[in-house]
Design a protein around this motif. Structure first.
Motif, PDB file in Angstrom:
ATOM      1  N   ASN A  94       2.654   5.993  -3.848  1.00 46.03           N
ATOM      2  CA  ASN A  94       3.485   6.001  -5.044  1.00 46.03           C
ATOM      3  C   ASN A  94       4.916   6.409  -4.688  1.00 46.03           C
TER       4      ASN A  94
ATOM      5  N   THR B 169       2.033   1.616  -3.574  1.00 45.37           N
ATOM      6  CA  THR B 169       0.992   1.884  -4.563  1.00 45.37           C
ATOM      7  C   THR B 169       0.194   3.148  -4.250  1.00 45.37           C
ATOM      8  N   GLU B 170      -0.278   3.285  -3.012  1.00 45.98           N
ATOM      9  CA  GLU B 170      -1.120   4.443  -2.685  1.00 45.98           C
ATOM     10  C   GLU B 170      -0.310   5.729  -2.553  1.00 45.98           C
TER      11      GLU B 170
ATOM     12  N   LEU C  82       0.831  -1.205   0.000  1.00 44.66           N
ATOM     13  CA  LEU C  82       0.000   0.000   0.000  1.00 44.66           C
ATOM     14  C   LEU C  82       0.865   1.254   0.000  1.00 44.66           C
TER      15      LEU C  82
ATOM     16  N   CYS D 124      -1.266  -6.417  -4.627  1.00 45.07           N
ATOM     17  CA  CYS D 124      -1.959  -5.860  -3.462  1.00 45.07           C
ATOM     18  C   CYS D 124      -3.357  -6.474  -3.338  1.00 45.07           C
ATOM     19  N   ASP D 125      -4.084  -6.518  -4.416  1.00 45.63           N
ATOM     20  CA  ASP D 125      -5.434  -7.093  -4.414  1.00 45.63           C
ATOM     21  C   ASP D 125      -5.392  -8.587  -4.086  1.00 45.63           C
TER      22      ASP D 125
ATOM     23  N   GLN E  77      -0.371  -3.182  -7.910  1.00 46.13           N
ATOM     24  CA  GLN E  77      -1.758  -3.087  -7.438  1.00 46.13           C
ATOM     25  C   GLN E  77      -2.441  -4.449  -7.503  1.00 46.13           C
ATOM     26  N   ASP E  78      -2.122  -5.237  -8.521  1.00 45.52           N
ATOM     27  CA  ASP E  78      -2.676  -6.587  -8.625  1.00 45.52           C
ATOM     28  C   ASP E  78      -2.177  -7.475  -7.482  1.00 45.52           C
TER      29      ASP E  78
END
Length: 85
Positions: free
Chosen positions: A24, A21-22, A18, A40-41, A37-38
């Motif tokens: 950056n 990604t969040e 996170l 992360c999911d 992000q993938d």
């Protein structure tokens, strides 16, 4: 590995993802960011899956450990790809 310990490892890993990604933190865009992000999911899904139980079954433990190892491997491949550019 017990479910609680695995969830703790996954949550630590997720917090790292996170951050990248969040926030950056690596100034990512395009495909590398989408890949992270993938992951992360997938990690969020594995946390939910792990929290659902079945801890007494050895195959359950092995299956989740393999999924966790796969996510880590994918993460480091993405980081390696980013650093080689």
């Amino acid at each position: 590995m017990c479910a609680q310990f695995l969830v703790e490892k996954l949550e630590l890993f997720l917090s790292n993802l996170l951050f990248f990604t969040e926030k950056n933190a690596l100034r990512l865009e395009g495909e590398p960011l989408a890949k992270l992000q993938d992951v992360c999911d997938q990690t969020k899904n594995l946390i939910e899956y792990t929290n659902r139980g079945g801890e007494g079954n050895q195959m359950w433990q092995i299956e989740r450990e393999i999924l966790y190892d796969h996510l880590l491997q994918e993460y480091f491949e993405i980081i390696k790809e980013i650093s080689s550019k």
